[in-house]
Scaffold this active site. Structure first.
Site, PDB file in Angstrom:
ATOM      1  N   SER A 238       0.782  -1.239   0.000  1.00 33.62           N
ATOM      2  CA  SER A 238       0.000   0.000   0.000  1.00 33.62           C
ATOM      3  C   SER A 238       0.815   1.290   0.000  1.00 33.62           C
ATOM      4  CB  SER A 238      -0.956   0.011   1.199  1.00 33.62           C
ATOM      5  OG  SER A 238      -0.246   0.011   2.420  1.00 33.62           O
ATOM      6  N   LYS A 283      -5.076   4.098   9.091  1.00 33.63           N
ATOM      7  CA  LYS A 283      -4.093   4.932   8.407  1.00 33.63           C
ATOM      8  C   LYS A 283      -4.488   6.410   8.486  1.00 33.63           C
ATOM      9  CE  LYS A 283      -2.529   1.264   5.367  1.00 33.63           C
ATOM     10  NZ  LYS A 283      -2.342   0.782   3.990  1.00 33.63           N
TER      11      LYS A 283
END
EC number: 3.4.21.53
Length: 341
Positions: A238, A283
Site C-alpha cells: 500500500s 491509516k
C-alpha cells in the site's frame, strides 16, 4: 473472625482466578491500529527514504507521508479488551492476518515481497509519468529454463518472436499460447551489441500443453538513474502511491505539495493505476495524529473512509498517479480537489 476471613477468601479467589486467566490466556484475535508514518521526502536512519542517483534532484519541502497499520498479536484477554475500548483499534480474527497452517515467517516473507513489488511499481509509475525512457531486462533465468545458457540475466530484450518489447507484459504476450517445441527468436542487447538468440520452448511444469520459457523480465530505467527506497521492516503493497509521488516531486521542478503536510495510501501498478488497500481507518488516524491536513484515498476506499474520517482531515479521492498529482496542484492553486464526500 474465622468466618470473616473465609468469606474474604471466598470473594478473592474468583478475582485471583480471573486475573490469572485474563493475563495468561491469549485470544484468537489480533488488534489492528494506527502504525508509523514516513515522509517519502525525508530521511530515516540517515538515509533518504527515496534516494535518487544519476539524475538531477530538485528541492522539496513539507510532507508526502506513507501510512501503515500496526498489528498486535498474542493478546491476552485484558489487552484485547483494553485495545477494543481504546477506540483507535479494532479486533479481527487472527486467521484473517495469519492463515492457519501457514508459518508466520512465510506470511512475513510474502508481505515483504509485496512491499518490494510496490517499490518497483512505484518507480516505474513515476518514470512513466515523467516520460523517462525504460527498457526490459531479464531479471532471472530459472535453472530448469529452456532459455538457460542462451539468455542471461541482464540481457536487454528488444523483440520476441518479431514483436517489439517495451514492457514486461509484451514478453508474456509474445510467448503466451505458443506450444512446447516452438522455436522463438529473441533479439537481445548485451553490452553494446545486439544479437539474435533462438530458444526452443519447453513444457510448463503445471501444464504440459503450454510452452515454457523460464525467465522473469523486468522493466527498468534506461541510463544512469538509480532509485532506492530505504525503509525496512514494513510489509504490504500500500505504499506505492506515496513512493511514486515522492519520486515525482524529487525529479521535477516545483514543490508538488507546496510545503504542506500531505499523507495517503494506495497500491500502484506500473501504468500508474491506484488500487484499494486495507485498514484505511487506522491509516487516517495515524496521518491525522502525525499532523497531516490532507489524505489521499484510493477511489475504491472512499465509502469506508467517509465513515470514520478524523476531524479536520480533508479526504481527496484518487484513482491514478495523474489524478493524485492533478489534485495536489488544484489544492495548491486554491481550487476544489476531487473529494470522497
Amino acid at each position: 473472625m474465622n468466618r470473616r476471613i473465609l468469606t474474604l477468601l471466598a470473594a478473592l479467589v474468583p478475582v485471583l482466578v480471573l486475573g490469572i486467566v485474563g493475563s495468561a490466556v491469549t485470544v484468537p484475535f489480533v488488534a489492528l491500529g494506527p502504525g508509523p508514518t514516513f515522509n517519502t521526502l525525508g530521511v530515516v536512519e540517515g538515509k533518504q527514504v527515496v534516494d535518487v542517483q544519476g539524475a538531477p534532484v530538485h528541492p522539496t519541502s513539507g510532507n508526502l507521508n506513507m501510512t501503515t497499520v500496526s498489528v498486535r498479536d498474542g493478546l491476552n484477554i485484558f489487552e484485547a479488551f483494553g485495545l477494543w475500548a481504546d477506540g483507535n483499534y479494532g479486533l479481527v480474527p487472527r486467521a484473517e492476518v495469519y492463515p492457519p497452517g501457514v508459518p508466520r515467517d512465510q506470511v512475513d516473507k510474502s508481505n515483504k515481497q509485496d512491499f518490494k513489488n510496490s517499490e518497483d511499481n512505484a518507480e516505474l509509475a513515476a518514470l512513466h509519468y515523467l516520460k523517462y525512457p525504460t527498457v526490459v531486462q531479464l531479471e532471472t533465468v530459472a535453472d530448469d529454463a529452456p532459455a538457460k545458457g542462451l539468455l542471461d540475466k541482464g540481457d536487454q530484450l528488444i523483440s520476441v518472436d518479431g514483436k517489439p518489447v517495451a514492457t514486461s507484459k509484451d514478453v508474456v504476450a509474445a510467448v503466451q499460447g505458443l506450444k512446447p517445441g516452438t522455436e522463438v527468436p529473441f533479439v537481445v542487447r548485451r553490452g553494446d551489441a545486439a544479437q539474435t538468440v533462438t530458444v526452443k520452448l519447453g513444457a510448463r511444469p503445471d501444464d504440459a500443453s503450454k510452452g515454457y520459457l523460464g525467465v522473469t523480465p523486468a522493466e527498468v530505467a534506461q541510463g544512469p538513474i538509480k532509485v532506492d527506497f530505504n525503509l525496512a521492516d514494513i510489509g504490504g503493497p500500500s505504499a506505492g502511491l506515496m513512493f511514486s509521488l515522492g519520486l515525482v516531486d524529487k525529479l521535477s521542478s516545483g514543490k508538488l505539495n507546496d510545503g504542506k503536510f500531505i499523507a495517503g495510501t494506495g497500491t500502484i501498478d506500473p501504468d500508474g493505476k491506484v488500487g484499494p488497500i486495507g485498514g484505511i481507518q487506522y491509516k487516517m488516524i495515524a496521518a491525522h495524529d502525525a499532523g497531516a491536513q490532507t489524505f489521499l484515498v484510493p477511489a475504491d476506499n472512499c465509502n469506508e473512509a467517509r465513515q470514520r474520517t478524523p476531524k479536520g482531515l480533508q479526504l481527496v479521492k484518487v484513482d491514478s498517479l495523474t489524478t493524485a498529482i492533478d489534485a495536489l496542484n488544484d489544492i495548491d492553486a486554491g481550487k476544489p480537489a476531487p473529494s470522497c464526500g
